[in-house]
Scaffold this motif. Sequence first.
Motif, short mmCIF file in Angstrom:
data_model
loop_
_atom_site.label_atom_id
_atom_site.label_comp_id
_atom_site.label_asym_id
_atom_site.label_seq_id
_atom_site.Cartn_x
_atom_site.Cartn_y
_atom_site.Cartn_z
N ALA A 174 108.74 -4.34 20.91
CA ALA A 174 108.17 -4.56 19.57
C ALA A 174 109.28 -4.76 18.56
O ALA A 174 109.21 -5.65 17.69
CB ALA A 174 107.30 -3.36 19.20
N LYS A 175 110.33 -3.94 18.64
CA LYS A 175 111.44 -4.04 17.70
C LYS A 175 112.15 -5.39 17.81
O LYS A 175 112.45 -6.03 16.79
CB LYS A 175 112.43 -2.90 17.95
N ALA A 176 112.43 -5.82 19.03
CA ALA A 176 113.10 -7.11 19.22
C ALA A 176 112.24 -8.25 18.67
O ALA A 176 112.76 -9.21 18.09
CB ALA A 176 113.39 -7.33 20.70
N SER A 177 110.92 -8.15 18.85
CA SER A 177 110.02 -9.19 18.36
C SER A 177 110.02 -9.24 16.83
O SER A 177 110.05 -10.32 16.22
CB SER A 177 108.61 -8.95 18.88
N LEU A 178 109.99 -8.08 16.20
CA LEU A 178 110.04 -8.04 14.73
C LEU A 178 111.37 -8.58 14.22
O LEU A 178 111.42 -9.28 13.19
CB LEU A 178 109.82 -6.61 14.24
N ALA A 179 112.45 -8.27 14.94
CA ALA A 179 113.76 -8.79 14.55
C ALA A 179 113.82 -10.31 14.71
O ALA A 179 114.41 -11.02 13.88
CB ALA A 179 114.84 -8.12 15.38
N ALA A 180 113.20 -10.82 15.77
CA ALA A 180 113.16 -12.27 15.98
C ALA A 180 112.38 -12.95 14.86
O ALA A 180 112.78 -14.02 14.35
CB ALA A 180 112.55 -12.59 17.33
N PHE A 181 111.27 -12.36 14.47
CA PHE A 181 110.48 -12.92 13.37
C PHE A 181 111.28 -12.90 12.06
O PHE A 181 111.26 -13.88 11.30
CB PHE A 181 109.18 -12.14 13.20
N ASP A 182 112.00 -11.81 11.82
CA ASP A 182 112.83 -11.72 10.62
C ASP A 182 113.91 -12.81 10.64
O ASP A 182 114.19 -13.44 9.61
CB ASP A 182 113.47 -10.33 10.56
N HIS A 183 114.48 -13.05 11.83
CA HIS A 183 115.49 -14.11 11.96
C HIS A 183 114.87 -15.48 11.66
O HIS A 183 115.49 -16.31 10.97
CB HIS A 183 116.04 -14.10 13.39
N LEU A 184 113.66 -15.70 12.14
CA LEU A 184 112.99 -16.98 11.91
C LEU A 184 112.76 -17.25 10.43
O LEU A 184 113.04 -18.34 9.93
CB LEU A 184 111.65 -17.02 12.65
N ILE A 185 112.24 -16.26 9.71
CA ILE A 185 111.90 -16.50 8.31
C ILE A 185 113.16 -16.65 7.47
O ILE A 185 113.16 -17.36 6.45
CB ILE A 185 110.98 -15.41 7.74
N ARG A 186 114.25 -16.00 7.85
CA ARG A 186 115.49 -16.11 7.08
C ARG A 186 116.23 -17.42 7.35
O ARG A 186 116.80 -18.01 6.45
CB ARG A 186 116.41 -14.92 7.39
N THR A 187 116.20 -17.87 8.61
CA THR A 187 116.93 -19.10 8.94
C THR A 187 116.14 -20.35 8.58
O THR A 187 116.71 -21.44 8.47
CB THR A 187 117.28 -19.15 10.44
N SER A 188 114.82 -20.22 8.39
CA SER A 188 114.01 -21.39 8.04
C SER A 188 113.70 -21.45 6.55
O SER A 188 113.00 -22.34 6.10
CB SER A 188 112.69 -21.36 8.83
#
Length: 520
Positions: free
Chosen positions: A503-517
């Motif tokens: 769950a933590k890795a998935s939330l971190a991946a989503f955070d990465h997506l919204i910041r890089t896009s």
Amino acid sequence: MLDANLKSQLKAYLEKVTLPFEIVASLDDGPKSQELLGLLQDIAGLCDKITLRTDGSDARVPSFALNRLGGDISLRFAGLPMGHEFTSLVLALLQVGGHPSKADADTLERIRRLDGEYRFETYFSLSCQNCPDVVQALNLMAVLNPRVQHVAIDGALFQDEVEARQIMAVPTVYLNGEPFGQGRMELEQILAKLDTGAAAHEAEKLNAKAAFDVLVIGGGPAGASAAIYAARKGIRTGIAAERFGGQVLDTMAIENLISVPETEGPKLARALEEHVRQYEVDIMNLQRASQLVPAGADGLHEVRFENGAALKAKTVILATGARYRALGVPGEEQYRAKGVAYCPHCDGPLFKGKRVAVIGGGNSGVEAAIDLAGIVAHVTLLTHGAQLRADAVLQRKLHSLPNVQVILNAPIAEVTGDGQKVNGLLYKDRVSGETRRLDLEGVFVQIGLLPNSEWLKGTLELSERGEIIVDARGATSLPGVFAAGDATTVPYKQIVIALGEGAKASLAAFDHLIRTSAPA
């Protein structure tokens, strides 16, 4: 044979039977035949579309066949399919009785198209949690295709066959009298072995897929949790797994998953997959990753698979888990499944009355020795350390058993055999320096886990143990690539921890997506 509660449940299931069929039993005067007769009488009494006959003449006794009236089905159980196999029996009754399988339409059609003659024999044990998947897959194939025959055989009941064929691991499958496979196999895996064009067809389908926002590699607790959390964000999510459920499928009793007092590995694995399927997640099973290609100018990471397929994604979550650690000594690989085993719950019944060794002084090793002591003639537990590392309560139980011996300071040097099966092992006495021999018929290896990360070497940072190095957010050394579960440096390899880390890795991946896009 069946208690009132089980009868009530079974009666409700059998209401789904739409086509009449008969059970044809082959029996003698022995106690097992009488047990089987009681079971079959209970079943026939619960459904008016089922007829019981006791005039069978099969060579294996006790056994019974399920025959659809006017149909062409060759499906048989040799022995009493209770324990883990009771579910296989119920599914066979329903499917022979016309109730449709939940397998996808493409898979069902591939089964019907199989050409040739396929006579399958599966040896199982009632305590094996991996056996039902194989039995159920082959039963379904026998129901759908008249060219497929299947008999499921209780190895503990037909010891002469087990000895003659030198079967030392379950499930073991024979096809047309020749060895076909050992260990857990899902329906798609069996079809892939029979249909040589299946792998190329599957690779073609994967190569045509659009890029994912999040691609999860691995279908264990960490991977399932990551996929669910990603899908709930409304982003395009895929999960590619070698086998959904991962190492959980090889776990017997689970009693420390918070809010779930007791469950079993295969049951939990099915629940994980069912939960993932409630969301818009593209599940790609039987896919073994072979290479991770970091993102280039297009900003997409690429994961390549052994069947030639490749998938692209903006972010990747690695949840490839771990596997049983091997001894790495001469003879181990040669006698794997010929006396060398890794699952005492699955294979223990095949060593009834024999002498075995358990290698490993942790909780897993001591628990295995305790379990096996109730089945085999004698257990020798060996560990390279000067003391056992298992919990004190387990050690007390172990030392109370009369047919268990513990040898400390004993690193294994070699597993020996006669060319066909194990006949002993050599170990070094670290105190005296001497090499000693134990004569025995089985070796159960319980020395921990090895992360499934070899395919990542040279691509991202790994620890000395081969674990994927992650930070507090599950991020790896590659931007946009995250990891979770037993393959990582996170301590304490537990299901509940893997769920949280996914769950933590998935939330971190989503955070990465919204910041890089985000727009400049």
